[in-house]
Design an enzyme around this catalytic site. Structure first.
Site, PDB file in Angstrom:
ATOM      1  N   GLU A 103       1.267  -1.113  -0.321  1.00 24.25           N
ATOM      2  CA  GLU A 103       0.274   0.571   0.003  1.00 24.25           C
ATOM      3  C   GLU A 103       1.212   1.357   0.034  1.00 24.25           C
ATOM      4  O   GLU A 103       0.021   2.481  -0.423  1.00 24.25           O
ATOM      5  CB  GLU A 103      -0.776   0.018   1.100  1.00 24.25           C
ATOM      6  CG  GLU A 103      -2.412   0.699   0.761  1.00 24.25           C
ATOM      7  CD  GLU A 103      -2.953   0.519   2.072  1.00 24.25           C
ATOM      8  OE1 GLU A 103      -3.984   0.557   1.697  1.00 24.25           O
ATOM      9  OE2 GLU A 103      -2.910   0.596   3.409  1.00 24.25           O
ATOM     10  N   HIS A 152       8.230 -25.963   1.134  1.00 27.57           N
ATOM     11  CA  HIS A 152       6.208 -26.725   0.713  1.00 27.57           C
ATOM     12  C   HIS A 152       5.366 -27.043  -0.105  1.00 27.57           C
ATOM     13  O   HIS A 152       4.837 -27.318  -0.645  1.00 27.57           O
ATOM     14  CB  HIS A 152       5.750 -28.569   1.165  1.00 27.57           C
ATOM     15  CG  HIS A 152       6.613 -29.318   2.576  1.00 27.57           C
ATOM     16  ND1 HIS A 152       7.543 -30.039   2.147  1.00 27.57           N
ATOM     17  CD2 HIS A 152       7.423 -28.419   4.128  1.00 27.57           C
ATOM     18  CE1 HIS A 152       8.855 -30.164   3.299  1.00 27.57           C
ATOM     19  NE2 HIS A 152       8.018 -29.346   4.236  1.00 27.57           N
ATOM     20  N   LYS A 202     -13.017   2.672  -2.474  1.00 30.40           N
ATOM     21  CA  LYS A 202     -14.188   3.114  -1.342  1.00 30.40           C
ATOM     22  C   LYS A 202     -14.929   3.959  -1.888  1.00 30.40           C
ATOM     23  O   LYS A 202     -16.736   3.296  -1.441  1.00 30.40           O
ATOM     24  CB  LYS A 202     -13.692   3.670   0.081  1.00 30.40           C
ATOM     25  CG  LYS A 202     -12.663   3.067   0.233  1.00 30.40           C
ATOM     26  CD  LYS A 202     -11.878   3.814   1.809  1.00 30.40           C
ATOM     27  CE  LYS A 202     -10.872   2.768   2.284  1.00 30.40           C
ATOM     28  NZ  LYS A 202      -9.652   3.418   3.534  1.00 30.40           N
TER      29      LYS A 202
END
Length: 447
Positions: A300, A321, A438
């Protein structure tokens, strides 16, 4: 190697002297560090003058006492504490709480059984949030709602839903006693829904610093509350960060500070050699959420104007893994940062495996060894393997993982991120694309 009292950083595995053309030459590293000098000096002066809020807060003690008093009053008689908030209002607190054993199967820290259960509701999902509310004994539950602006849609919807649920359960009168809010102080002409909601109901509020953004807020009340909920030493947490800032104040040039070296390395590898992914792999369950916190901080802060590198949060040894195959044998685009915690001691090292059992399992190499021994060997082996594969790797060694060490690591990456932003020519403190999302979300809801 660049050192700090709480950790040691080595970038040797990312340099051409170790991995040939896949690494950054010392000459180019020096050039990138030189480009950092003006911004580094400005940060250094800010640290010396206490003019930078992110550093200044580390010396504060009054807010610790204010936060402690508010938390102790809220938590009296509680069995569960629920923290409502998302992104920077939650991840730093999670990273802190996890050092105290939160969120780790079988590990409840050193205060097992003495503290209320701690829950973070950071992602918005109607099913899990509703079922979570149904699982609570409301009179014995406390809620902490955190939103810097007080307008975060996810947090407001959680709060409003909780209010509705509590009222429907016949406990409306308890709301002023079982909630606590954290948001910015009132500003003339600026709407703050959380403040208005809580003030109207007589719910206590703690001030969120106005000059510290969410993803940089772990050293504020935002991080202090979850830390206190886990019985952690918040003064030691800040002291570890202050150690890193003091090292900045005393440094002569960028190459004298581990965070500046890290910034120059990360951006130099990206710009010169196309190493555009930054992988953080700590080898400790207690640093899993720290890895998630780092991802938000780096992404960000730096992902703007077509710039930035992609952070990837992993955990060792489990991700050996699942992702290591890609990192070692896929595109040569990953800088690996391996955070190695010193070998566990005493009971934490694990039981010694008898030779007979190891032989029966066809694993004689485990004879008279413990899980701690295996992880210690893996922490060393992965670095050597990456170097052999000609993949850039940096190590950060932590002698003792505690509040002070976590504070130091967080401040290291704060400074590294800020300086990386300077090299990329972006503002590490804003998030314009997020704000657009937003705005569009609110428009879709209104429609």
């Amino acid at each position: 190697m660049t050192s700090h009292p709480s950790y040691r950083q080595s970038i040797e595995g990312s340099l051409s002297t170790k991995i040939g053309d896949a690494g950054l030459s010392r000459g180019r590293l020096t050039q990138w560090l030189t480009l950092l000098t003006p911004r580094f000096k400005a940060l250094e002066e800010a640290a010396q003058a206490d003019s930078f809020a992110h550093f200044r807060i580390l010396k504060d003690t009054a807010d610790i006492e204010e936060t402690r008093a508010a938390y102790d009053k809220l938590a009296a008689g509680a069995e569960t504490v629920v923290i409502l908030g998302t992104g920077g209002s939650s991840l730093g607190g999670q990273a802190l709480a996890q050092v105290g054993g939160w969120g780790i199967p079988g590990d409840d820290g050193d205060a097992a059984g003495k503290l209320p259960e701690l829950r973070f509701c950071d992602n918005l999902d109607s099913r899990s949030f509703t079922r979570g509310l149904l699982s609570l004994d409301i009179p014995k539950t406390r809620f902490i709602a955190i939103s810097k602006s007080g307008t975060t849609g996810e947090t407001l919807s959680q709060v409003l839903t909780a209010f509705k649920f509590i009222e429907d359960a016949g406990h409306a009168a308890l709301i002023p006693q079982i909630f606590l809010g954290v948001t910015e102080p009132a500003k003339a002409g600026v709407a703050n829904g959380l403040r208005e909601l809580f003030s109207a109901r007589g719910i206590p509020l703690l001030p969120h610093p106005t000059d510290v953004g969410g993803r940089y807020s772990a050293f504020s009340v935002v991080g202090l509350l979850p830390a206190l909920a886990r019985g952690l030493d918040v003064a030691a947490f800040r002291a570890g960060a202050l150690d890193v800032v003091k090292q900045l104040s005393a440094a002569t040039m960028p190459e004298d500070h581990p965070a500046a070296v890290g910034a120059a390395l990360s951006i130099g590898l990206a710009k010169d050699l196309g190493v555009t992914n930054s992988v953080l792999m700590p080898y400790s369950d207690r640093l899993e959420r720290f890895s998630a916190w780092y991802v938000q901080l780096w992404a960000e802060s730096l992902g703007k104007n077509g710039e930035g590198t992609t952070p990837i949060g992993t955990l060792g040894p489990v991700d050996q893994h699942s992702q290591l195959q890609l990192f070692m044998d896929g595109p040569a685009t990953h800088l690996m940062t391996i955070v190695r915690v010193a070998e566990a001691e005493g009971a934490d090292r694990g039981l010694t495996i008898p030779a007979a059992l190891a032989a029966e399992a066809g694993a004689p190499y485990l004879a008279e060894k413990s899980i701690g021994d295996l992880v210690a060997a893996q922490q060393k082996a992965i670095v050597d393997a990456l170097i052999e594969a000609k993949r850039p790797v940096r190590t950060i060694d932590v002698p003792k993982l505690d509040e002070r060490a976590l504070g130091a690591l967080m401040m290291h990456f704060f400074i590294e991120t800020i300086l990386a932003g300077d090299l990329l020519g972006v503002d590490p403190f804003d998030q314009p694309a997020v704000e657009l999302a937003k705005k569009l979300t609110r428009q879709y809801l209104a429609a």
